[in-house]
Design a protein around this motif. Structure first.
Motif, PDB file in Angstrom:
ATOM      1  N   LYS A  18       0.861  -1.183   0.000  1.00  0.00           N
ATOM      2  CA  LYS A  18       0.000   0.000   0.000  1.00  0.00           C
ATOM      3  C   LYS A  18       0.903   1.242   0.000  1.00  0.00           C
ATOM      4  CE  LYS A  18      -4.318   1.523   2.280  1.00  0.00           C
ATOM      5  NZ  LYS A  18      -4.303   2.780   1.534  1.00  0.00           N
ATOM      6  N   GLU A  55      -1.923  -6.225  -4.836  1.00  0.00           N
ATOM      7  CA  GLU A  55      -2.317  -7.410  -4.086  1.00  0.00           C
ATOM      8  C   GLU A  55      -1.339  -8.543  -4.342  1.00  0.00           C
ATOM      9  OE1 GLU A  55      -6.871  -6.359  -3.800  1.00  0.00           O
ATOM     10  OE2 GLU A  55      -6.404  -8.343  -4.651  1.00  0.00           O
ATOM     11  N   ASN A  91       3.810   0.643   2.591  1.00  0.00           N
ATOM     12  CA  ASN A  91       3.368  -0.317   3.585  1.00  0.00           C
ATOM     13  C   ASN A  91       3.328  -1.703   2.963  1.00  0.00           C
ATOM     14  OD1 ASN A  91       1.857  -1.296   5.913  1.00  0.00           O
ATOM     15  ND2 ASN A  91       1.517   0.908   6.202  1.00  0.00           N
ATOM     16  N   ASN A  95      -0.357   7.487  -5.024  1.00  0.00           N
ATOM     17  CA  ASN A  95      -1.100   6.476  -4.272  1.00  0.00           C
ATOM     18  C   ASN A  95      -1.324   5.254  -5.153  1.00  0.00           C
ATOM     19  OD1 ASN A  95      -1.882   7.943  -1.707  1.00  0.00           O
ATOM     20  ND2 ASN A  95      -2.611   9.379  -3.263  1.00  0.00           N
ATOM     21  N   SER A 109       1.142   5.275  -0.067  1.00  0.00           N
ATOM     22  CA  SER A 109       0.284   6.436   0.239  1.00  0.00           C
ATOM     23  C   SER A 109       1.060   7.739   0.160  1.00  0.00           C
ATOM     24  CB  SER A 109      -0.288   6.327   1.657  1.00  0.00           C
ATOM     25  OG  SER A 109      -0.544   5.005   2.002  1.00  0.00           O
ATOM     26  N   GLU A 125      -1.966   0.631  -4.913  1.00  0.00           N
ATOM     27  CA  GLU A 125      -2.042  -0.601  -4.118  1.00  0.00           C
ATOM     28  C   GLU A 125      -1.797  -1.830  -4.965  1.00  0.00           C
ATOM     29  OE1 GLU A 125      -5.515   0.766  -1.079  1.00  0.00           O
ATOM     30  OE2 GLU A 125      -5.275  -1.413  -1.396  1.00  0.00           O
TER      31      GLU A 125
END
Ligand SMILES: Nc1ncnc2c1ncn2[C@@H]1O[C@H](COP(=O)(O)OP(=O)(O)OP(=O)(O)O)[C@@H](O)[C@H]1O
Ligand SMILES: Nc1ncnc2c1ncn2[C@@H]1O[C@H](COP(=O)(O)OP(=O)(O)OP(=O)(O)O)[C@@H](O)[C@H]1O
Ligand SMILES: [Mg+2]
Ligand SMILES: [Mg+2]
Lengths: 225, 225
Positions: free
Chosen positions: A3, A29, A63, A25, A5, A27
């Motif tokens: 993640k 998986e 993250n 930003n 940010s 993300e």
């Protein structure tokens, strides 16, 4: 599981500041097979380096599995990288005094893997990328594309959770590229290894299941197939 | 005007000999725009290095404008290269302590070109390849593709008779590649500069008027459009 940010990287240029990555930003998986594309200088290498724990952000967070990696002590970050991240560098960054085989086994050695597992893995990978006969050669005795394949073998050898590959096919012909992509796809499907590529290569983009376009350090588009 | 006869290069591998270029015969005329393609490790870089006076052949000749270049004293060969050959290296080989501008003007300085001509040429070329704003940056502050463009600017700046470009677009996006090819085509058409590329890039092959395929150090095919 990754993640990103408000990620920003500003370099001090000789004339003025260079905002290489601009409040980004994003993300990812587990098990993704994603390509980051964009013009030369758009921030792809800088982004990969921040995700991979190699280049400290100016601000913002990376993250990974709940861990803010840039809050770790430098020892813990090195350890985290060693356990989890495989990196293919845009200019290979092979160790000049080590042979192709030794470069490939390097990470596994640091991870403390047993000798027989390492030798097996080296042979397996150098064979897979088509340079098994050059195991004993040092990088300066190898062609550009052969060095690139050693760099890839090194990243794959330790079977990391994530592989960040910065333009891994730039110096490869079609056949070698196809072979490499097949190995990566196999690892991705059978072992759930997450692949994030930066690339200018249409053949890599074609294989990717998600294409993120960067322009001037920002995400311009993010398309999943 | 470039006549290559029975050209061979053998390297001493760690296990056995490596015949990188194998008894090759080839001719190039003034003003050609030719691409050398072939698998990774097929001998493209080695061939370019022998044509460009950088790597001594094991046997055979490279004759440029009637001159057997490998019979020249090393001083005269260096001088010949300086006057006639522009080289774009597969891994750029920029001088780390010089800025992009200084790297670009380097050859012109060695050629004794006057200062105002050099400054004009630097600006012209860095602008043409889209990195004029980074003239004062050293290579380690530039992205892979930006470094590649400095390497190209350096080869073009001195307007040599021949330009040997080893995978000059490997790290470039489509737009930068297109721009580079246009500059090269222009130089080729207006100033009769001879271009010999080694490349894996389909976009470069498309622009080339002649495509020579190398496999295992030999010419497998030689097609003029
Ligand atoms: N100094 C050296 N010592 C031993 N072998 C070498 C040396 N330099 C090159 N080779 C070998 O010679 C062969 C041809 O190399 P070359 O660099 O010319 O290939 P190439 O066609 O440019 O490949 P690529 O597309 O990967 O850049 C390769 O097998 C390479 O490993
Ligand atoms: N150490 C540094 N100091 C100053 N500027 C830098 C530094 N490193 C990178 N940059 C600049 O940041 C911007 C992004 O660089 P980055 O290497 O991330 O681009 P890229 O998308 O990987 O490009 P390419 O496709 O050419 O490899 C570029 O303008 C580059 O010149
Ligand atoms: Mg890059
Ligand atoms: Mg090469």
């Amino acid at each position: 599981i990754i993640k990103i940010s408000n990620l920003t990287k500003v370099y001090d240029g000789s004339a003025n500041e260079i905002v290489a990555v601009n409040n980004l930003n994003l993300e990812f998986e587990k098990g993704e097979f994603a390509a980051i594309v964009g013009p030369s200088g758009s921030g792809k290498t800088t982004l990969l380096n921040m995700i991979g724990g190699l280049d400290r952000p100016t601000s913002g967070e990376v993250n990974i599995d709940g861990q803010d990696i840039w809050r770790l002590s430098s020892r813990k970050l090195t350890d985290f990288r060693l356990k989890n991240i495989g990196f293919v560098f845009q200019s290979y960054n092979l160790i000049p005094v080590l042979t192709a085989g030794e470069n490939t086994e390097f990470i596994m050695q640091l991870q403390g893997k047993p000798r027989n597992e390492r030798s097996r893995r080296i042979k397996e990978l150098l064979e897979a990328v088509g340079i098994a006969d050059r195991e004993k050669s040092r990088p300066n005795k190898l062609s550009g594309g052969q060095q690139q394949r050693v760099a890839v073998a090194r990243a794959l050898a330790s079977k990391p959770t994530f592989i960040l590959a910065d333009e891994p096919t730039a110096n490869l012909d079609s056949k070698s590229t196809e072979t490499l992509l097949e190995i990566m796809e196999l690892l991705n499907k059978t072992e759930d290894v997450t692949f994030i590529f930066s690339t200018h290569d249409a053949r890599v983009v074609k294989k990717a299941r998600r294409v993120i376009t960067l322009v001037d350090g920002k995400v311009e588009s993010d398309v999943s197939k």
